[in-house]
Design an enzyme around this catalytic site. Structure first.
Site, PDB file in Angstrom:
ATOM      1  N   LYS A 105      59.692  -4.978  24.479  1.00 61.44           N
ATOM      2  CA  LYS A 105      58.952  -4.893  23.206  1.00 61.44           C
ATOM      3  C   LYS A 105      59.865  -5.045  22.000  1.00 61.44           C
ATOM      4  O   LYS A 105      59.499  -5.666  21.004  1.00 61.44           O
ATOM      5  CB  LYS A 105      58.158  -3.582  23.121  1.00 61.44           C
ATOM      6  CG  LYS A 105      58.947  -2.324  23.455  1.00 61.44           C
ATOM      7  CD  LYS A 105      58.667  -1.830  24.844  1.00 61.44           C
ATOM      8  CE  LYS A 105      59.678  -0.810  25.295  1.00 61.44           C
ATOM      9  NZ  LYS A 105      59.125   0.319  25.995  1.00 61.44           N
ATOM     10  N   GLU A 129      52.684  -8.507  29.429  1.00 59.86           N
ATOM     11  CA  GLU A 129      51.662  -7.455  29.496  1.00 59.86           C
ATOM     12  C   GLU A 129      52.267  -6.060  29.414  1.00 59.86           C
ATOM     13  O   GLU A 129      51.708  -5.168  28.780  1.00 59.86           O
ATOM     14  CB  GLU A 129      50.873  -7.593  30.814  1.00 59.86           C
ATOM     15  CG  GLU A 129      49.695  -6.657  30.938  1.00 59.86           C
ATOM     16  CD  GLU A 129      48.667  -6.843  29.821  1.00 59.86           C
ATOM     17  OE1 GLU A 129      47.939  -7.821  29.832  1.00 59.86           O
ATOM     18  OE2 GLU A 129      48.603  -5.979  28.920  1.00 59.86           O
ATOM     19  N   GLY A 187      61.581   9.337  33.833  1.00 62.72           N
ATOM     20  CA  GLY A 187      61.721   7.892  33.611  1.00 62.72           C
ATOM     21  C   GLY A 187      60.714   7.326  32.618  1.00 62.72           C
ATOM     22  O   GLY A 187      60.446   6.125  32.614  1.00 62.72           O
ATOM     23  N   GLU A 190      62.823   5.760  26.874  1.00 62.16           N
ATOM     24  CA  GLU A 190      63.750   4.630  26.820  1.00 62.16           C
ATOM     25  C   GLU A 190      65.149   5.138  27.149  1.00 62.16           C
ATOM     26  O   GLU A 190      65.425   6.337  27.016  1.00 62.16           O
ATOM     27  CB  GLU A 190      63.770   4.035  25.407  1.00 62.16           C
ATOM     28  CG  GLU A 190      62.446   3.474  24.952  1.00 62.16           C
ATOM     29  CD  GLU A 190      61.941   2.373  25.860  1.00 62.16           C
ATOM     30  OE1 GLU A 190      62.630   1.378  26.042  1.00 62.16           O
ATOM     31  OE2 GLU A 190      60.833   2.533  26.422  1.00 62.16           O
ATOM     32  N   ASP A 201      59.785   2.842  18.971  1.00 62.30           N
ATOM     33  CA  ASP A 201      59.224   2.133  20.133  1.00 62.30           C
ATOM     34  C   ASP A 201      57.745   1.800  19.864  1.00 62.30           C
ATOM     35  O   ASP A 201      57.294   0.680  20.125  1.00 62.30           O
ATOM     36  CB  ASP A 201      59.380   3.000  21.393  1.00 62.30           C
ATOM     37  CG  ASP A 201      58.737   2.365  22.614  1.00 62.30           C
ATOM     38  OD1 ASP A 201      59.331   1.403  23.147  1.00 62.30           O
ATOM     39  OD2 ASP A 201      57.644   2.799  23.008  1.00 62.30           O
ATOM     40  N   LYS A 205      55.854  -1.953  19.446  1.00 59.94           N
ATOM     41  CA  LYS A 205      54.610  -2.339  20.135  1.00 59.94           C
ATOM     42  C   LYS A 205      53.526  -2.706  19.123  1.00 59.94           C
ATOM     43  O   LYS A 205      52.744  -3.632  19.349  1.00 59.94           O
ATOM     44  CB  LYS A 205      54.150  -1.193  21.046  1.00 59.94           C
ATOM     45  CG  LYS A 205      55.118  -0.945  22.208  1.00 59.94           C
ATOM     46  CD  LYS A 205      54.839   0.391  22.868  1.00 59.94           C
ATOM     47  CE  LYS A 205      55.746   0.628  24.067  1.00 59.94           C
ATOM     48  NZ  LYS A 205      55.719   2.025  24.534  1.00 59.94           N
ATOM     49  N   GLY A 302      56.221   4.797  32.593  1.00 63.42           N
ATOM     50  CA  GLY A 302      56.566   5.188  33.962  1.00 63.42           C
ATOM     51  C   GLY A 302      56.756   3.962  34.828  1.00 63.42           C
ATOM     52  O   GLY A 302      56.291   2.862  34.503  1.00 63.42           O
TER      53      GLY A 302
HETATM   54  N1  HSE Z   1      59.447   4.718  26.484  1.00 64.76           N
HETATM   55  C1  HSE Z   1      58.181   4.087  26.515  1.00 64.76           C
HETATM   56  C2  HSE Z   1      57.126   5.143  26.274  1.00 64.76           C
HETATM   57  C3  HSE Z   1      57.952   3.423  27.841  1.00 64.76           C
HETATM   58  O1  HSE Z   1      57.439   6.343  26.330  1.00 64.76           O
HETATM   59  O2  HSE Z   1      55.979   4.798  26.006  1.00 64.76           O
HETATM   60  C4  HSE Z   1      56.817   2.458  27.848  1.00 64.76           C
HETATM   61  O3  HSE Z   1      57.015   1.402  26.972  1.00 64.76           O
END
Ligand code: HSE
Length: 431
Positions: A105, A129, A187, A190, A201, A205, A302
């Protein structure tokens, strides 16, 4: 049988998930799609340290050029993330005739236009996607499912880590740090979690969603992005008592020829669908014409949800090999170029404000006086009962107020002797 040879670059959490799906479902995909989705090479700088149970060692390399220079590889799956070398990998891949699937992204939000143009010039596709909402099919919903609609507004919970932190702080009384640690261990976050908690983040997006819905490439530098680190347990509890939930919301609204684009913690009425989105779920609420409202929700961070989005891109590439990238992806129209971003100073919303003040007569009237001078009208006031003379939280909800006036009023209030810390202000969105 038609074979789709895949070169995977980046064998981290998501890459391993993609390999798991493609290995376990290879026969199922062959039967269903009459295509063999075959992983030809996996390249990762630290491949020696990565788990590779059941994988043929000859597939593994630490050299990305083993993928990029292999004429038999049809699709490069770029899962290393970040700006470089991911950008060069994508450019080299499309220039050497390979399609690209990516979840990156940050790169698409920063250089998407250049990358899409280059892909188009080389007659190749970039599928992405998993870049927004991981496996939730929001990209395909916008580009195909509701094609033909005009978009009035997007309201998205599009960072799983922030949503996990905010909702687990509320539900399990975790501290911010405990919730963040858990999100990292699972997980979701980031590799640099600052991108998550700073709202960046979600902003990356949102740039992708704005581009897909409005045809305009905006930069994260040009709109307001605010993270969640100033949100405390108290705010979550006070909000809840007022029948409100706090979520990190990514907003893009069309107002005439202006776009109101922003990312910040937002108060949402408890009875709205977005307020019921918990944990790492993401949700996107689209307001469209003529379709009306669409709400799409699912696990947004995830390993396996992200891997699911990547695999769906591979299948779509495999079964529609000769389909071109839609021209509008690299060709904004004049009308779209005329859209300007609304400055945050001009934005008008209601606000929740928490002041930490000394509990003594006259304090409230000083504060409301300053708010009044800035034309900010108060809708409700709540003070938590505490001992006289101590510092107490006072929570106010305002009527719709101008952002700049509110900021100026709070600056003035912060310096009052009766105010003990910088007030916390959270915007409320009319949904
Ligand atoms: N680190 C991102 C989140 C992962 O927590 O949404 C998915 O893009």
């Amino acid at each position: 049988m038609d074979c789709i040879n895949i070169g995977l670059i980046g064998y981290g959490v998501i890459g391993q998930g993609v390999v798991k799906i493609l290995k376990n479902r290879r026969k199922y995909f062959k039967d269903k799609y009459k295509k063999d989705f075959f992983i030809k090479t996996i390249a990762d700088r630290s491949i020696a340290k990565k788990p590779s149970p059941g994988l043929d060692n000859t597939l593994l390399t630490s050299d990305i050029h083993a993928v990029l220079n292999d004429a038999d590889i049809h699709v490069v799956v770029e899962l290393i993330g970040g700006m470089q070398p991911a950008k060069d990998i994508m450019l080299l891949a499309v220039r050497s005739g390979k399609h690209v699937v990516t979840a990156n992204k940050e790169l698409l939000a920063t250089c998407g236009q250049e990358l899409f143009r280059e892909a188009n010039a080389n007659n190749r596709m970039i599928h992405f996607e998993s870049a927004v909402g991981a496996g939730i099919p929001i990209i395909r919903t916008i580009t195909e499912g509701v094609a033909g609609n005009k978009f009035n507004g997007i309201y998205g919970i599009i960072n799983g880590t922030c949503n996990f932190i905010l909702t687990e702080m509320a539900r399990r009384k975790l501290t911010f740090q405990e919730a963040l640690k858990e999100a990292q261990e699972k997980g979701y976050a980031e590799s640099n979690p600052t991108l998550d908690i700073s709202g960046m983040d979600a902003a990356h997006k949102l740039v992708i969603l704005v581009f897909l819905t409005q045809g305009k490439f905006v930069s994260v530098k040009d709109f307001h992005v605010e993270g969640i680190n100033h949100i405390s347990h108290e705010d979550i509890e006070f909000a809840s008592a007022l029948d409100l939930e706090i979520r990190l919301l990514a907003i893009a609204k069309k107002i005439g020829n202006e776009l109101d684009v922003r990312v910040h913690p937002t108060l949402i009425p408890k009875d709205h669908g977005l307020a019921t989105v918990n944990g790492i779920d993401n949700a996107i609420f689209l307001d469209m014409d003529p379709m009306g409202d669409v709400f799409i929700e699912g696990q947004g961070a995830g390993q396996m949800t992200a891997a699911s989005g990547v695999v769906s891109d591979l299948i779509n590439l495999g079964i529609r090999k000769d389909v071109q990238m839609p021209t509008w992806i690299y060709n904004p129209t004049e009308e779209q170029e005329n859209i300007v971003l609304r400055k945050i100073d001009k934005v008008e919303t209601r606000f929740y404000i928490r002041f930490m003040v000394i509990d003594k007569p006259g304090v409230l009237s000083i504060i409301t006086g300053v708010l009044g001078q800035h034309n900010i009208s108060i809708a409700s006031v709540n003070q938590k009962q505490e001992n006289k003379g101590s510092t107490v939280p006072v929570v106010m909800l305002t009527h719709v107020a101008n952002e700049r006036s509110l900021r100026e009023a709070l600056e003035q209030i912060t310096h009052l002797a009766v105010v003990r810390s910088r007030p916390v202000a959270i915007r409320m969105e009319k949904l």
